[in-house]
Design a protein around this motif. Structure first.
Motif, mmCIF file in Angstrom:
data_model
loop_
_atom_site.group_PDB
_atom_site.id
_atom_site.type_symbol
_atom_site.label_atom_id
_atom_site.label_comp_id
_atom_site.label_asym_id
_atom_site.label_seq_id
_atom_site.Cartn_x
_atom_site.Cartn_y
_atom_site.Cartn_z
ATOM 1 N N LEU A 258 0.461 -0.801 0.097
ATOM 2 C CA LEU A 258 0.097 -0.076 0.074
ATOM 3 C C LEU A 258 0.745 1.015 -0.226
ATOM 4 C CD1 LEU A 258 -2.865 1.597 0.162
ATOM 5 C CD2 LEU A 258 -2.089 0.489 2.690
ATOM 6 N N VAL B 31 -3.924 5.999 0.249
ATOM 7 C CA VAL B 31 -5.315 6.002 0.982
ATOM 8 C C VAL B 31 -5.655 7.276 0.661
ATOM 9 C CG1 VAL B 31 -6.572 5.108 3.152
ATOM 10 C CG2 VAL B 31 -4.492 3.908 2.372
ATOM 11 N N VAL C 53 -6.823 -3.503 5.440
ATOM 12 C CA VAL C 53 -6.899 -2.895 4.154
ATOM 13 C C VAL C 53 -4.927 -3.420 4.142
ATOM 14 C CG1 VAL C 53 -6.295 -0.886 3.154
ATOM 15 C CG2 VAL C 53 -8.237 -0.952 4.940
ATOM 16 N N ALA D 151 -5.340 2.563 -1.753
ATOM 17 C CA ALA D 151 -7.010 2.370 -0.702
ATOM 18 C C ALA D 151 -7.776 3.520 -1.421
ATOM 19 C CB ALA D 151 -6.651 1.332 0.366
ATOM 20 N N TYR E 11 -2.650 5.178 9.844
ATOM 21 C CA TYR E 11 -1.879 4.459 8.556
ATOM 22 C C TYR E 11 -0.489 6.311 9.225
ATOM 23 C CZ TYR E 11 -5.011 2.094 6.401
ATOM 24 O OH TYR E 11 -6.242 1.424 6.038
#
Ligand code: ZN
Length: 343
Positions: free
Chosen positions: A137, A140, A291, A299, A323
């Motif tokens: 990731l 976001v 996630v 995401a 995050y």
């Protein structure tokens, strides 16, 4: 004779008084009894609701544990089964949706949950002994649908506190409290997107003309309120919704003609799965731990900005902190954001 009459009338008035007392007592009982019963029933109802919430929360935990175990198993066919088992809610009675606006939002939200949860669980969920999955990731995007609402100021305050920019897919909702929110969203650096003017499936998805009419209404409203000509859209119910009477590809062509991009999501916060949201901790879990196992670099998280979604607001600080601590960027949708479509 007079004496007899006098005694008789005394007796009669005593009888009348007794009867009156009995009637008054009966009336009191007739009023009190149902009231007491109502109070008892309400108390029981409250208790039961609490138990249901508690049980559904426990069920979710059990599901997570089960799914986690399966994700860890090398046999991939198990994972396939999970996909097939996933319940995709369908709303077919569009006429009924037309009638009940509030229910409509809820149904829509249920439809929005139809995203495939499979694959969202990563080994971060698993105990300390498991190897950590490399973090794929990179970015976001927090997205809030259905606003502005009485919760918008609270959401904006939190975003400001953490210096985070998000995306608001708004509908047409003009009131003393909500009207100023369009401008505030823009003033504070967030992306403002369209989520239809009416959010009424029966109207928006009736035919292409109706869709375009609604689209132009919400685009104009945002422009009038903020001076921004929004070029991003989120279909009510998502682009893979099952309620549209018109082929979504025809509608997305209309968007393309106008240079408007549309965004679905690959992560659901779950806040739409109950009228008053789900427990805060569940939202946090759906928006963070789940996630991390995602195969994508991006995401797009679906959340809702509605008065009854208080737990979404409560969950927001923890999601952001998660995050920020991981060093994953939180961004508003902009020209560089790849379109994300469910089909
Ligand atoms: Zn919506």
């Amino acid at each position: 004779m007079n004496k007899t009459l006098g005694t008789g009338s005394v007796d009669r008035s005593a009888r009348v008084r007794r009867i009156k007392r009995v009637i008054i007592c009966l009336i009191i009982v007739a009023i009190l009894l149902p009231s007491i019963l109502c109070i008892i029933l309400f108390a029981k109802l409250g208790k039961l609701e609490k138990q249901i919430t508690e049980l559904s929360y426990q069920k979710e935990i059990v599901n997570v544990v089960t799914e986690t175990t399966r994700v860890n198993e090398p046999n991939k066919s198990d994972r396939k089964d999970d996909t097939e088992v996933l319940d995709i809610k369908k709303e077919e009675n569009v006429e009924e949706l037309d009638k009940v606006e509030s229910e409509q939002t809820e149904q829509n939200d249920n439809a929005e949950i139809s995203i495939d949860d499979e694959g969202l669980l990563g080994s971060v969920l698993i105990g300390k002994d498991e190897p950590a999955t490399p973090l794929k990731l990179k970015r976001v995007y927090l997205t809030f649908d259905d606003g502005p609402s009485s919760n918008t100021p609270k959401i904006l305050d939190i975003l400001k506190e953490y210096n985070v920019k998000a995306t608001f897919f708004v509908v047409g909702r003009l009131s003393d409290t909500t009207t100023p929110m369009y401008q505030r969203i823009v003033d504070e650096g967030h992306a403002i997107g369209m989520h239809s003017y009416t959010h009424k499936y029966g109207e928006i998805y009736a035919n292409t003309d109706a869709f375009v009419y609604d689209l132009e209404r919400i685009q104009s409203l945002i422009y009038e309120q903020t001076g921004v000509l929004s070029k991003i859209y989120r279909f009510p119910g998502g682009s893979s919704n099952t309620v549209s009477r018109t082929d979504i590809s025809l509608l997305s062509d209309e968007l393309a003609k106008r240079d408007i991009r549309y965004y679905d999501w690959n992560v659901v916060s779950g806040d739409a799965s109950a009228t008053y949201g789900i427990p805060k901790d569940e939202i946090v879990k759906n928006c963070t731990i789940k996630v991390i196992g995602l195969d994508d670099e991006e995401a797009i998280i679906l959340m809702h900005d509605l008065p009854e979604k208080a737990t979404t607001v409560e969950a927001l600080p923890e999601i952001i902190e998660y995050y920020q601590n991981l060093g994953v960027e939180i961004l508003p949708i902009n020209d560089n954001t790849n379109e994300m479509h469910q089909k």
